[in-house]
Design a protein around this motif. Structure first.
Motif, PDB file in Angstrom:
ATOM      1  N   ALA A 235     -29.464   9.562  15.942  1.00  0.00           N
ATOM      2  CA  ALA A 235     -28.410  10.454  15.460  1.00  0.00           C
ATOM      3  C   ALA A 235     -27.174   9.631  15.117  1.00  0.00           C
ATOM      4  N   VAL A 236     -26.405  10.089  14.134  1.00  0.00           N
ATOM      5  CA  VAL A 236     -25.138   9.441  13.781  1.00  0.00           C
ATOM      6  C   VAL A 236     -24.034  10.494  13.743  1.00  0.00           C
ATOM      7  N   ASP A 237     -22.809  10.023  13.881  1.00  0.00           N
ATOM      8  CA  ASP A 237     -21.647  10.918  13.832  1.00  0.00           C
ATOM      9  C   ASP A 237     -20.425  10.114  13.419  1.00  0.00           C
ATOM     10  N   TYR A 238     -19.359  10.834  13.024  1.00  0.00           N
ATOM     11  CA  TYR A 238     -18.068  10.260  12.603  1.00  0.00           C
ATOM     12  C   TYR A 238     -18.200   9.315  11.407  1.00  0.00           C
ATOM     13  N   MET A 239     -19.260   9.466  10.616  1.00  0.00           N
ATOM     14  CA  MET A 239     -19.470   8.543   9.494  1.00  0.00           C
ATOM     15  C   MET A 239     -18.399   8.695   8.419  1.00  0.00           C
ATOM     16  N   ASP A 240     -17.658   9.799   8.452  1.00  0.00           N
ATOM     17  CA  ASP A 240     -16.600  10.013   7.462  1.00  0.00           C
ATOM     18  C   ASP A 240     -15.273   9.410   7.886  1.00  0.00           C
ATOM     19  N   ASP A 241     -15.238   8.748   9.038  1.00  0.00           N
ATOM     20  CA  ASP A 241     -13.968   8.296   9.589  1.00  0.00           C
ATOM     21  C   ASP A 241     -13.917   6.772   9.690  1.00  0.00           C
ATOM     22  N   ALA A 242     -12.718   6.266   9.872  1.00  0.00           N
ATOM     23  CA  ALA A 242     -12.491   4.827  10.020  1.00  0.00           C
ATOM     24  C   ALA A 242     -11.245   4.611  10.854  1.00  0.00           C
ATOM     25  N   TRP A 243     -11.004   3.357  11.206  1.00  0.00           N
ATOM     26  CA  TRP A 243      -9.766   2.986  11.896  1.00  0.00           C
ATOM     27  C   TRP A 243      -8.715   2.750  10.814  1.00  0.00           C
ATOM     28  N   TRP A 244      -8.224   3.853  10.238  1.00  0.00           N
ATOM     29  CA  TRP A 244      -7.388   3.815   9.046  1.00  0.00           C
ATOM     30  C   TRP A 244      -6.006   3.216   9.312  1.00  0.00           C
ATOM     31  N   GLY A 245      -5.340   2.890   8.215  1.00  0.00           N
ATOM     32  CA  GLY A 245      -3.952   2.472   8.279  1.00  0.00           C
ATOM     33  C   GLY A 245      -3.438   2.115   6.904  1.00  0.00           C
ATOM     34  N   GLY A 246      -2.135   2.229   6.702  1.00  0.00           N
ATOM     35  CA  GLY A 246      -1.545   1.842   5.439  1.00  0.00           C
ATOM     36  C   GLY A 246      -1.678   0.341   5.213  1.00  0.00           C
ATOM     37  N   SER A 247      -2.084  -0.025   4.011  1.00  0.00           N
ATOM     38  CA  SER A 247      -2.280  -1.431   3.673  1.00  0.00           C
ATOM     39  C   SER A 247      -1.668  -1.701   2.312  1.00  0.00           C
ATOM     40  N   LEU A 248      -1.262  -2.933   2.064  1.00  0.00           N
ATOM     41  CA  LEU A 248      -0.791  -3.297   0.736  1.00  0.00           C
ATOM     42  C   LEU A 248      -1.955  -3.309  -0.243  1.00  0.00           C
ATOM     43  N   GLN A 249      -1.685  -2.874  -1.459  1.00  0.00           N
ATOM     44  CA  GLN A 249      -2.703  -2.897  -2.513  1.00  0.00           C
ATOM     45  C   GLN A 249      -3.121  -4.351  -2.772  1.00  0.00           C
ATOM     46  N   PRO A 250      -4.414  -4.680  -2.645  1.00  0.00           N
ATOM     47  CA  PRO A 250      -4.832  -6.054  -2.933  1.00  0.00           C
ATOM     48  C   PRO A 250      -4.668  -6.379  -4.420  1.00  0.00           C
ATOM     49  N   TYR A 251      -4.230  -7.578  -4.682  1.00  0.00           N
ATOM     50  CA  TYR A 251      -3.966  -7.979  -6.062  1.00  0.00           C
ATOM     51  C   TYR A 251      -5.128  -8.766  -6.665  1.00  0.00           C
ATOM     52  N   ASP A 252      -6.091  -9.156  -5.819  1.00  0.00           N
ATOM     53  CA  ASP A 252      -7.218  -9.959  -6.290  1.00  0.00           C
ATOM     54  C   ASP A 252      -8.509  -9.246  -5.942  1.00  0.00           C
ATOM     55  N   ASP A 253      -9.590  -9.999  -5.833  1.00  0.00           N
ATOM     56  CA  ASP A 253     -10.876  -9.375  -5.550  1.00  0.00           C
ATOM     57  C   ASP A 253     -11.131  -9.214  -4.062  1.00  0.00           C
ATOM     58  N   LYS A 254     -10.123  -9.495  -3.243  1.00  0.00           N
ATOM     59  CA  LYS A 254     -10.276  -9.298  -1.819  1.00  0.00           C
ATOM     60  C   LYS A 254     -10.152  -7.813  -1.475  1.00  0.00           C
ATOM     61  N   PRO A 255     -10.799  -7.380  -0.384  1.00  0.00           N
ATOM     62  CA  PRO A 255     -10.800  -5.940  -0.082  1.00  0.00           C
ATOM     63  C   PRO A 255      -9.484  -5.397   0.442  1.00  0.00           C
ATOM     64  N   ALA A 256      -8.586  -6.263   0.957  1.00  0.00           N
ATOM     65  CA  ALA A 256      -7.331  -5.755   1.514  1.00  0.00           C
ATOM     66  C   ALA A 256      -6.209  -6.740   1.238  1.00  0.00           C
ATOM     67  N   GLY A 257      -5.010  -6.198   1.097  1.00  0.00           N
ATOM     68  CA  GLY A 257      -3.863  -7.043   0.816  1.00  0.00           C
ATOM     69  C   GLY A 257      -3.021  -7.364   2.021  1.00  0.00           C
ATOM     70  N   GLY A 258      -2.968  -6.507   2.987  1.00  0.00           N
ATOM     71  CA  GLY A 258      -2.153  -6.728   4.174  1.00  0.00           C
ATOM     72  C   GLY A 258      -1.996  -5.436   4.942  1.00  0.00           C
ATOM     73  N   PHE A 259      -2.538  -5.377   6.157  1.00  0.00           N
ATOM     74  CA  PHE A 259      -2.487  -4.178   6.982  1.00  0.00           C
ATOM     75  C   PHE A 259      -1.103  -4.079   7.621  1.00  0.00           C
ATOM     76  N   LEU A 260      -0.434  -2.946   7.448  1.00  0.00           N
ATOM     77  CA  LEU A 260       0.954  -2.782   7.871  1.00  0.00           C
ATOM     78  C   LEU A 260       1.027  -2.099   9.237  1.00  0.00           C
ATOM     79  N   VAL A 261       1.690  -2.755  10.168  1.00  0.00           N
ATOM     80  CA  VAL A 261       1.851  -2.179  11.506  1.00  0.00           C
ATOM     81  C   VAL A 261       3.343  -2.045  11.813  1.00  0.00           C
ATOM     82  N   GLY A 262       3.963  -3.098  12.338  1.00  0.00           N
ATOM     83  CA  GLY A 262       5.358  -3.018  12.756  1.00  0.00           C
ATOM     84  C   GLY A 262       6.334  -2.846  11.617  1.00  0.00           C
ATOM     85  N   GLU A 263       5.978  -3.323  10.412  1.00  0.00           N
ATOM     86  CA  GLU A 263       6.900  -3.226   9.275  1.00  0.00           C
ATOM     87  C   GLU A 263       7.305  -1.787   8.978  1.00  0.00           C
ATOM     88  N   ARG A 264       6.443  -0.836   9.328  1.00  0.00           N
ATOM     89  CA  ARG A 264       6.690   0.572   8.996  1.00  0.00           C
ATOM     90  C   ARG A 264       7.704   1.233   9.922  1.00  0.00           C
TER      91      ARG A 264
END
Length: 549
Positions: free
Chosen positions: A303-332
């Motif tokens: 059985a599986v569950d919570y497949m629609d969820d993630a450990w989300w958070g605001g991140s900077l838009q990546p400018y290249d082919d990398k999946p993330a630009g920068g996960f924002l924590v304290g800056e906010r």
């Protein structure tokens, strides 16, 4: 090591992050033979790339220091913030987690791992019943030279002796006395380590390295890299091994006691992200996390569950082919900034826990892009950790993901937002900053918000007016630290079928499971903590299980 030394072990572990290492550590503690198989050429998984915190309420370090927590308060808080969204987060599973924390910490310490408390770090909802400050722990800075040849293949380690509470203090290293002092301490800590001939690392790199030292160097476990699992071996109703790809051929690693799936989530599998979450995955997680362990378990009825969820958070838009630009924590949480949507309006408390902000970004239906807007005061007063990433600022600017302007109206034009709307939002926000009370979204009301704030800014350390230019806008997306859905497990970390029955011989922990934390994030380290605790729980249960050999 290129290939496994033998074909049969007591425990076979898929993965090499916290869940995998904790299982291996428990197996060693129980006197069992164990092998870990890693699909990529680097070990450590998301754990090694992370902040390295473990949210462990009522843990032994707290008890030794008389910090004032209890089992009852921990359960009250978890049940309050998590609720009961499904069997993975049942009251029984929550109790199993809380009741096994002592065993995990003391076992890890017995095998040489060292921890420190993050005494100032609040729960993410500290005002809720049972909420506290100081429940998280992290690994002490570690000299990776002790790992020998294993040091070269560790994933994503930051080669500096950083600690969790360095992050928020270093952010204001030149704007507050406390930040300056911590900056000096960090410099001396770094220089001191080098002077002693050590290569000290911190955060998740230190935790993963301590695990590796206990399990691979001091222990008798094996780890093979570039050896992806390709399926499970089932005899009758029991899982008895793992099929792995070794070089150009396949082989079977048999498990006398059990198989642990600790291979991470599916954050880097864009097909699954679209299928289960209907998003493009802007992840800061491990590129090797493709969901294969979940797929293998599903193939035999898990059985599986919570497949629609993630450990989300605001991140900077990546400018290249990398999946993330920068996960924002304290800056906010800092003053003199705000986050707006495509209409130029605020939609959430910028300082709230990152998973809540991520949920709000995903659920917000006004359309358009998200922008983090900072004032000239913000840019001068605070060190932005993401700014040191090579090429990030220049790349974002070239792609149109970063804009600067002398006035709010000019900035609105550059980011495609209605000028009057953005001006009205700024004026309203500035009024809240002067009064000290955010009447729309309560930024700065919680102790969690204020943890990353600036205590020299009054009356609210998280609010400051956007008055002085130049103003900067950073394009944001809903990023994540990994997915949080996967196979459903019981209180012993055994994988369950849809009807609730146990798949004998198969265990799982970490991000390839549906997390005990449900759809929320109770405190710092709510990913690594249950991964580690349930990994050890699984090893304890395997030790008592009948052998297939």
């Amino acid at each position: 090591m290129a290939v496994p030394e033998k074909d049969t072990y007591d425990v076979v572990v898929v993965g090499s992050g916290a869940a995998a290492f904790a299982t291996a550590l428990g197996a060693i503690d129980e006197g069992l033979s164990v092998i870990m198989v890693e699909s990529t050429d680097q070990w450590g998984g998301n754990t090694s790339m992370s902040g390295g915190g473990l949210w462990l309420p009522n843990n032994p370090l707290m008890k030794r220091e008389g910090a004032g927590d209890s089992r009852e308060e921990a359960l009250e808080y978890m049940n309050e913030v998590i609720g009961n969204p499904g069997p993975a987060s049942s009251p029984e599973r929550i109790e199993a987690f809380v009741d096994s924390i002592d065993d995990f910490v003391t076992t890890a310490e017995r095998h040489g791992m060292e921890f420190m408390r993050d005494t100032d770090y609040p729960d993410y909802y500290p005002e809720k019943p049972g909420g506290k400050i100081g429940r998280a722990i992290e690994g002490m800075n570690f000299d990776v030279k002790k790992l020998g040849e294993w040091a070269a293949s560790q994933r994503g380690v930051v080669p500096l002796p950083v600690r969790t509470n360095d992050i928020w203090l270093l952010g204001r290293a030149w704007s507050t006395p406390g930040g300056f002092v911590r900056g000096a301490q960090f410099v001396f800590r770094t220089i001191g380590g080098l002077a002693r001939g050590k290569k000290l690392v911190g955060l998740g790199g230190a935790l993963a390295a301590q695990y590796a030292y206990a399990v691979l160097v001091k222990g008798n476990a094996e780890l093979v890299l570039d050896t992806p699992a390709v399926g499970l071996v089932v005899e009758g109703e029991r899982v008895v091994g793992v099929r792995v790809k070794s070089g150009s051929s396949e082989r079977v690693l048999r498990a006398n006691k059990g198989v642990m799936l600790g291979g991470g989530g599916f954050e880097s599998n864009q097909e699954w992200r679209q299928k289960y979450q209907n998003v493009t995955g802007y992840t800061s997680g491990n590129p090797g996390n493709l969901g294969k362990p979940i797929e293998f378990a599903q193939e035999i009825g898990a059985a599986v569950d919570y497949m629609d969820d993630a450990w989300w958070g605001g991140s900077l838009q990546p400018y290249d082919d990398k999946p993330a630009g920068g996960f924002l924590v304290g800056e906010r949480s800092l003053p003199y900034m705000m986050i707006v949507d495509g209409q130029g309006k605020r939609f959430a408390n910028e300082a709230e826990s990152y998973i809540d902000l991520g949920h709000h970004m995903n659920d917000h239906d006004r359309g358009g892009d998200y922008w983090m807007i900072t004032s000239g005061t913000y840019n001068k007063r605070y060190f932005r950790t993401f700014s040191i990433q090579p090429g990030l600022m220049k790349g974002m600017e070239e792609k149109g993901y970063l804009h600067k302007a002398q006035t709010i109206e000019e900035l609105a034009g550059k980011i495609g937002v209605d000028r009057a709307s953005l001006r009205a939002t700024v004026e309203r926000f500035n009024g809240f900053a002067r009064s000290g009370r955010d009447q729309d979204f309560n930024k700065g009301d919680s102790a969690y918000d204020r943890y990353y704030g600036d205590p020299t800014v009054r009356p609210n350390p998280c609010l400051g007016p956007l008055e002085k230019g130049p103003f900067t806008a950073y394009k944001m997306v809903a990023g994540d630290l990994g997915t949080k859905g996967g196979v459903v497990t019981d209180t012993d970390a055994r994988v369950l079928r849809e009807d609730g029955s146990v798949i004998e011989g198969l265990y799982a922990s970490g991000n390839n499971t549906a997390t005990v934390m449900g759809h929320t994030y109770p405190g710092p380290g709510s990913t690594i903590a249950p991964a580690s605790v349930f990994g050890l729980i699984a090893a304890r249960h395997m030790a008592k299980a009948p052998s297939t050999n």
